[in-house]
Write a protein that holds these residues in place. Sequence first.
Motif, PDB file in Angstrom:
ATOM      1  N   HIS A  95      41.175  43.796  36.715  1.00 56.94           N
ATOM      2  CA  HIS A  95      40.018  42.894  36.661  1.00 56.94           C
ATOM      3  C   HIS A  95      39.158  43.072  37.895  1.00 56.94           C
ATOM      4  N   HIS A  97      38.105  41.191  40.471  1.00 59.04           N
ATOM      5  CA  HIS A  97      38.218  40.533  41.780  1.00 59.04           C
ATOM      6  C   HIS A  97      38.401  41.551  42.906  1.00 59.04           C
ATOM      7  N   HIS A 153      42.245  34.805  33.081  1.00 57.17           N
ATOM      8  CA  HIS A 153      42.011  34.702  34.529  1.00 57.17           C
ATOM      9  C   HIS A 153      40.538  35.023  34.812  1.00 57.17           C
ATOM     10  N   ASP A 172      46.614  39.798  37.173  1.00 57.73           N
ATOM     11  CA  ASP A 172      46.750  38.364  37.453  1.00 57.73           C
ATOM     12  C   ASP A 172      46.882  37.563  36.164  1.00 57.73           C
TER      13      ASP A 172
HETATM   14 FE    FE Z   1      42.348  37.854  40.486  1.00 59.94          FE
END
Ligand code: FE
Length: 295
Positions: A95, A97, A153, A172
């Motif tokens: 992802h 992040h 998430h 996550d």
């Molecule tokens: Fe994350």
Amino acid sequence: MAALRGAAGAAGAAGAAGARALLAVELVPCRADNYVFLLRVAAPAAGGGARAGAGAGGAPGGAEVAVVDPCDAGPVRERLGQLGWETPAYILNTHHHDDHTGGNLELKELWGARVVGPRADRDRIPGIDLAVGQGDTLRLGGAEVRVLDTPGHTRGHCAYHVPEARAAFVGDTLFAMGCGRLFEGTPEQMWSSLQKFLAFPPQTQIYCAHEYTLSNADFAISVEPGNKLLKARIEREAGRRARGEPTVPTTMAEELATNPFLRPGELGVRAGVGLGPEAEDLEVFTAVRAAKDRF
Ligand code: FE
Ligand code: ZN
């Protein structure tokens, strides 16, 4: 911090002798509690056929290396140098992040690797070359890597499953005794993402991206104080942390027995969030997630 070099399937994966030789996974601790994973997959068996070229990785048909969620480039470069593995062909992102993609651009430049990430977040993955989603597959050495869409998430989130090695890299989405916080998705999305993992064989090794185990344990035991397997696990994991060892990977079997987010059918979990036998599993999951947010 202690490093762990292991072969997926080495712990408790009876009958996975073939898998043991197929995939080696190196944990690289990064920042406060992230784990980056370096994967090396052995060459295809002779006669396995040619494969498409994959950037600057090893010779066609040889062993291949990838990195999952390179938080920062420095620790990954350093560990790869120590290992002497081939130049990674892929950077796999679960992802967008920054603690999962912060090393993308530097490592892509250094290695000539292809950056792979969730299609739904292609605009937020630095350096992305290949946007993937549910059902897509990649060839890495002699193994197939299957992509699962696991939003919740974040809006776009992927897990990377290597069925032949009984290993999955879940970012996550799922943690030891926990699950990811719902920053951009709904409980429905997260529950349906987690159900994809429930279809894995129980001995599947689950590589989650953070060392959150002991804080998740505090919450899990508050929900299900009567779970003896959970109590025993917490002692075991606390011992590992006290020795400076990672608690990752976990297995689906361990999570099925101890993770309240994967146990919404259990009366003990239901009682822990004030629900009874009549509630739907999704309602229970939603209540457990809300209770964790308040914990
Ligand atoms: Fe994350
Ligand atoms: Zn993270």
